[in-house]
Design a protein around this motif. Structure first.
Motif, short mmCIF file in Angstrom:
data_model
loop_
_atom_site.label_atom_id
_atom_site.label_comp_id
_atom_site.label_asym_id
_atom_site.label_seq_id
_atom_site.Cartn_x
_atom_site.Cartn_y
_atom_site.Cartn_z
N CYS A 332 0.84 -1.20 0.00
CA CYS A 332 0.00 0.00 0.00
C CYS A 332 0.87 1.25 0.00
O CYS A 332 1.89 1.32 0.69
CB CYS A 332 -0.89 0.00 1.24
SG CYS A 332 -1.79 1.56 1.40
N TYR A 333 0.40 2.25 -0.74
CA TYR A 333 1.17 3.50 -0.81
C TYR A 333 1.34 4.16 0.55
O TYR A 333 2.25 4.97 0.76
CB TYR A 333 0.55 4.48 -1.80
CG TYR A 333 -0.95 4.61 -1.73
CD1 TYR A 333 -1.75 4.12 -2.76
CD2 TYR A 333 -1.58 5.23 -0.66
CE1 TYR A 333 -3.14 4.23 -2.72
CE2 TYR A 333 -2.96 5.35 -0.61
CZ TYR A 333 -3.74 4.85 -1.64
OH TYR A 333 -5.10 4.96 -1.59
N ALA A 334 0.47 3.84 1.51
CA ALA A 334 0.57 4.47 2.83
C ALA A 334 1.90 4.16 3.51
O ALA A 334 2.36 4.89 4.38
CB ALA A 334 -0.59 4.02 3.72
N CYS A 351 -3.27 7.24 4.63
CA CYS A 351 -4.22 6.21 4.21
C CYS A 351 -5.47 6.88 3.63
O CYS A 351 -5.91 7.91 4.14
CB CYS A 351 -4.57 5.37 5.44
SG CYS A 351 -6.11 4.44 5.37
N SER A 352 -6.02 6.32 2.58
CA SER A 352 -7.18 6.93 1.93
C SER A 352 -8.50 6.34 2.44
O SER A 352 -9.53 6.45 1.78
CB SER A 352 -7.08 6.75 0.41
OG SER A 352 -6.92 5.39 0.10
N VAL A 353 -8.46 5.71 3.60
CA VAL A 353 -9.70 5.15 4.18
C VAL A 353 -10.00 5.78 5.54
O VAL A 353 -11.08 6.32 5.77
CB VAL A 353 -9.60 3.61 4.32
CG1 VAL A 353 -10.80 3.05 5.07
CG2 VAL A 353 -9.50 2.96 2.95
N TRP A 381 3.37 4.80 9.95
CA TRP A 381 2.94 4.19 8.69
C TRP A 381 4.07 3.56 7.91
O TRP A 381 3.88 2.57 7.20
CB TRP A 381 2.23 5.25 7.82
CG TRP A 381 1.02 5.79 8.49
CD1 TRP A 381 0.98 6.85 9.36
CD2 TRP A 381 -0.30 5.28 8.41
NE1 TRP A 381 -0.31 7.03 9.80
CE2 TRP A 381 -1.12 6.09 9.23
CE3 TRP A 381 -0.89 4.24 7.70
CZ2 TRP A 381 -2.47 5.87 9.39
CZ3 TRP A 381 -2.26 4.01 7.84
CH2 TRP A 381 -3.02 4.83 8.68
N PHE A 405 0.98 -4.60 3.07
CA PHE A 405 -0.30 -4.70 2.34
C PHE A 405 -1.30 -3.69 2.90
O PHE A 405 -2.01 -3.02 2.16
CB PHE A 405 -0.85 -6.12 2.47
CG PHE A 405 -2.19 -6.30 1.82
CD1 PHE A 405 -2.35 -6.12 0.46
CD2 PHE A 405 -3.30 -6.64 2.58
CE1 PHE A 405 -3.58 -6.28 -0.15
CE2 PHE A 405 -4.55 -6.81 1.98
CZ PHE A 405 -4.68 -6.63 0.61
N CYS A 406 -1.35 -3.56 4.22
CA CYS A 406 -2.23 -2.55 4.83
C CYS A 406 -1.60 -2.08 6.15
O CYS A 406 -1.83 -2.68 7.19
CB CYS A 406 -3.63 -3.11 5.07
SG CYS A 406 -4.71 -1.90 5.86
N PRO A 407 -0.84 -0.99 6.10
CA PRO A 407 -0.22 -0.48 7.34
C PRO A 407 -1.25 -0.15 8.41
O PRO A 407 -0.95 -0.22 9.61
CB PRO A 407 0.51 0.79 6.88
CG PRO A 407 0.72 0.61 5.42
CD PRO A 407 -0.43 -0.22 4.92
N LEU A 408 -2.47 0.19 8.01
CA LEU A 408 -3.50 0.51 8.99
C LEU A 408 -3.79 -0.68 9.90
O LEU A 408 -3.98 -0.53 11.11
CB LEU A 408 -4.79 0.95 8.26
CG LEU A 408 -5.98 1.30 9.14
CD1 LEU A 408 -5.66 2.48 10.04
CD2 LEU A 408 -7.20 1.61 8.28
S1 SF4 Z 1 -6.98 0.83 4.50
FE1 SF4 Z 1 -4.95 -0.11 4.48
S2 SF4 Z 1 -4.62 -0.73 2.34
FE2 SF4 Z 1 -6.26 0.82 2.35
S3 SF4 Z 1 -5.22 2.79 2.02
FE3 SF4 Z 1 -5.44 2.47 4.24
S4 SF4 Z 1 -3.50 1.56 4.89
FE4 SF4 Z 1 -3.66 1.30 2.65
#
Ligand code: SF4
Ligand code: SF4
Length: 456
Positions: A332-334, A351-353, A381, A405-408
Motif C-alpha cells: 500500500c502507498y501508505a 491512508c485513503s480510508v 505508517w 499490504f495494509c499499514p492501517l
Molecule cells: S486501508 Fe490499508 S490498504 Fe487501504 S489505504 Fe489504508 S493503509 Fe492502505
C-alpha cells in the motif's frame, strides 16, 4: 550445514509445485524431490546428499548464510523502490454524486480552493525534480465534480514530468457517472488509467451503487466506459468489490464477465483489467475486515478471479506468479515515505480510508506549494515493513507485499496484514483451494530457520 527452502520460493502444500518469486517461473517436481523438500521444510536433520545438491543448484534449497544474504538483497531492492518513487493521491473534492451502500466517505468538504490548486501545481512541479518516478492519482469524492482542476493540474504535471524525463502515471478513480464523451476526449493523453467500479451485472451493481435518489447507475456507467474506450487511448481497470453481501452472487458475476463484458469489450481486452477486491467487512479496518481467511468465501472470490483471468487469456496461477514476482504489487502507498493523500482542504494523510483517525492526519499542503509533515505520525505508517519485520523479510510473498499490504491493520492490531492471496497462495499454486472441500484453511506461517533447527 543446515538446508532450508529458499525464502524466494513458494511451495505448494505437498511441495510438488514451486514458484520462484524472482522471475515468476513455476515448476512441477517429482515425488522424490518433493519428499526431500518436505523433509527440509520440517527441519528434521538429514545428511546432505546428491539430491540436496541438485535442489541447491535449482535454487530451491539454500544454506542458512545464503538464505540471510538473499533476504538482505531483497530488502535492499525494496528500500530502493520505496525511497525512489513518490506519489500523490489527490481528492479535488470530497463530495460525490453517488451513494454506494458500502461507502465510508462523509462528503464533508467541497471543491479545492483555487489558491490550494495553485499550491498543488507548485508542489508537483517540485516533486518531479526530486524523484526517479512520481505518480499522480485522482481520488475523491468524485473527482469529475472538479473536472477543470483534474484537467489543468494533470496537464501541468505531465508537462513537468516529461520535461524531466521521469517515469510517471496519471490515474483517476471515478465512479464513471459523469464521464461523458466530451470529458473523456478532453482528458485523452492526460489520464493514463481509469479505475471504475462495476460491482457485477445490472441486478447486483444497481443494488449497491446507487445515485443520490437511490436509482441504479449500471447502464449509464457501462455506456460511459464503452465510449471512453472508443474515444481515448486510456486503460481501464474495472473494480469489482466483493464482500459477504454479494459473495453469494459470484456465479452471476462469473457469467457476466464471461458472457457480457468479454463480448461487449472484445476489441478492447488489451486495455481492460478487472480488479476484484475482497472487502470482507467494509465497516471495519480490522484484519478480519481486510484479509479473508475463510476458505469457503475465498473459493467464491477466486472463482470470480479465475473467470477474469480467463477473459484475458491468462490463468489464476499465472496471475499469482505475476503478482508475486512484481515488486510492491501488493504494497500500500501508505507505507511509502514519499506518498501522501491530499484532502480537498490540503490536509495530508497516509491512508485513503481512515480519515477520522488522528494518526492518519500527518501534515498539510499549503498554498505556496510546501508540505509540512509530522514525522512522528508518519513513522507509524512507514516504519514497520519487510525491512524491519523478520517474519516478513523471509516471507515468499514479501517481494509483492513488502510487509505493507495494509499499514492501517498493523497500526490498529499489531498483526501482520497478510493479503488474502498470500494466505491461499500455496493452495492456488496447485489449485486445491478451488477444488478442495475444506471450509477453513489454516494460515500458513513462515518457517524461520535458526542454527538450532526450525521453528514456527
Ligand atoms: S486501508 Fe490499508 S490498504 Fe487501504 S489505504 Fe489504508 S493503509 Fe492502505
Ligand atoms: S505481511 Fe504477511 S504476506 Fe506480507 S510480507 Fe509480511 S508475512 Fe508476508
Amino acid at each position: 550445514m543446515n538446508l532450508t527452502p529458499s525464502p524466494l520460493v513458494l511451495l505448494s502444500p505437498d511441495c510438488t509445485r514451486v514458484l520462484r518469486t524472482e522471475n515468476g517461473e513455476r515448476a512441477q517436481l517429482d515425488d522424490v524431490a518433493a519428499e526431500r523438500l518436505r523433509t527440509r521444510q520440517s527441519g528434521v536433520p538429514v545428511s546432505v546428499d546428491a539430491l540436496d545438491v541438485e535442489l541447491i543448484e535449482a535454487g530451491l534449497l539454500v544454506v542458512d548464510d545464503l538464505s540471510d544474504a538473499l533476504v538482505e538483497q531483497r530488502r535492499a531492492r525494496t528500500r530502493h523502490r520505496r525511497t525512489s518513487k513518490g506519489q500523490l493521491v489527490v481528492m479535488p473534492t470530497e463530495r460525490c454524486d453517488l451513494r454506494c451502500t458500502y461507502c465510508y466517505e462523509t462528503f464533508e468538504r467541497g471543491g479545492m480552493a483555487p489558491e490550494l490548486v495553485a499550491g498543488l501545481q507548485t508542489y508537483l512541479i517540485d516533486a518531479v525534480s526530486r524523484h526517479d518516478r512520481f505518480d499522480l492519482a485522482w481520488f475523491g469524492g468524485e473527482p469529475l465534480l472538479q473536472f477543470t482542476t483534474v484537467r489543468d493540474v494533470s496537464r501541468t504535471f505531465r508537462q513537468a514530468a516529461e520535461a524531466r524525463g521521469i517515469d510517471h502515471v496519471i490515474s483517476m478513480t471515478t465512479n464513471g457517472h459523469r464521464l461523458t464523451r466530451s470529458r473523456a476526449e478532453q482528458l485523452d493523453g492526460l489520464i493514463d488509467v481509469y479505475q471504475i467500479t462495476l460491482d457485477g451485472p445490472r441486478v447486483v451493481h444497481d443494488s449497491r451503487r446507487v445515485n443520490i435518489r437511490g436509482g441504479g447507475t449500471y447502464d449509464r456507467i457501462l455506456a460511459n466506459v464503452e465510449t471512453l474506450l472508443q474515444c481515448s487511448t486510456s486503460e481501464v481497470t474495472l473494480r469489482i468489490n466483493m464482500d459477504p453481501s454479494n459473495e453469494s452472487e459470484s456465479d452471476k458475476i462469473i457469467a457476466w464477465i464471461r458472457d457480457d463484458l468479454r463480448v461487449r469489450f472484445h476489441s478492447f481486452l488489451e486495455r481492460i483489467d478487472i480488479h476484484i477486491v475482497a472487502t470482507w467487512d467494509a465497516s471495519t479496518t480490522s484484519i478480519d475486515g481486510i484479509c479473508l481467511r475463510d476458505a469457503g468465501l475465498a473459493r467464491g472470490w477466486l472463482s470470480v478471479r479465475e473467470a477474469e483471468s480467463a477473459m484475458r487469456g491468462s490463468s489464476i496461477e499465472e496471475d499469482l506468479a505475476q503478482t508475486m514476482s512484481t515488486p510492491g504489487s501488493r504494497s500500500c502507498y501508505a507505507a511509502s515515505p514519499h506518498s501522501y493523500v491530499i484532502g480537498a482542504d490540503g490536509r495530508a494523510f497516509k491512508c485513503s480510508v481512515a480519515f477520522d483517525l488522528d494518526e492518519n492526519h500527518v501534515g498539510q499542503l499549503h498554498a505556496d506549494g510546501t508540505l509540512t509533515v509530522d514525522e512522528d505520525r508518519e513513522r507509524l505508517w512507514i516504519g514497520e515493513t519487510s525491512e524491519s519485520d523478520p517474519v516478513c523479510g523471509r516471507c515468499s510473498f514479501s517481494t509483492a507485499c513488502e510487509g505493507s499490504f495494509c499499514p492501517l491493520v498493523r497500526i490498529q492490531t499489531g498483526q501482520r496484514p497478510c493479503p488474502t492471496e498470500k494466505t491461499f497462495a500455496p493452495q492456488i499454486l496447485d489449485r486445491s483451494i478451488l477444488h478442495g472441500n475444506a471450509r477453513y484453511v489454516s494460515i500458513p506461517t513462515e518457517t524461520i530457520t535458526t542454527r538450532g533447527g526450525s521453528t514456527r
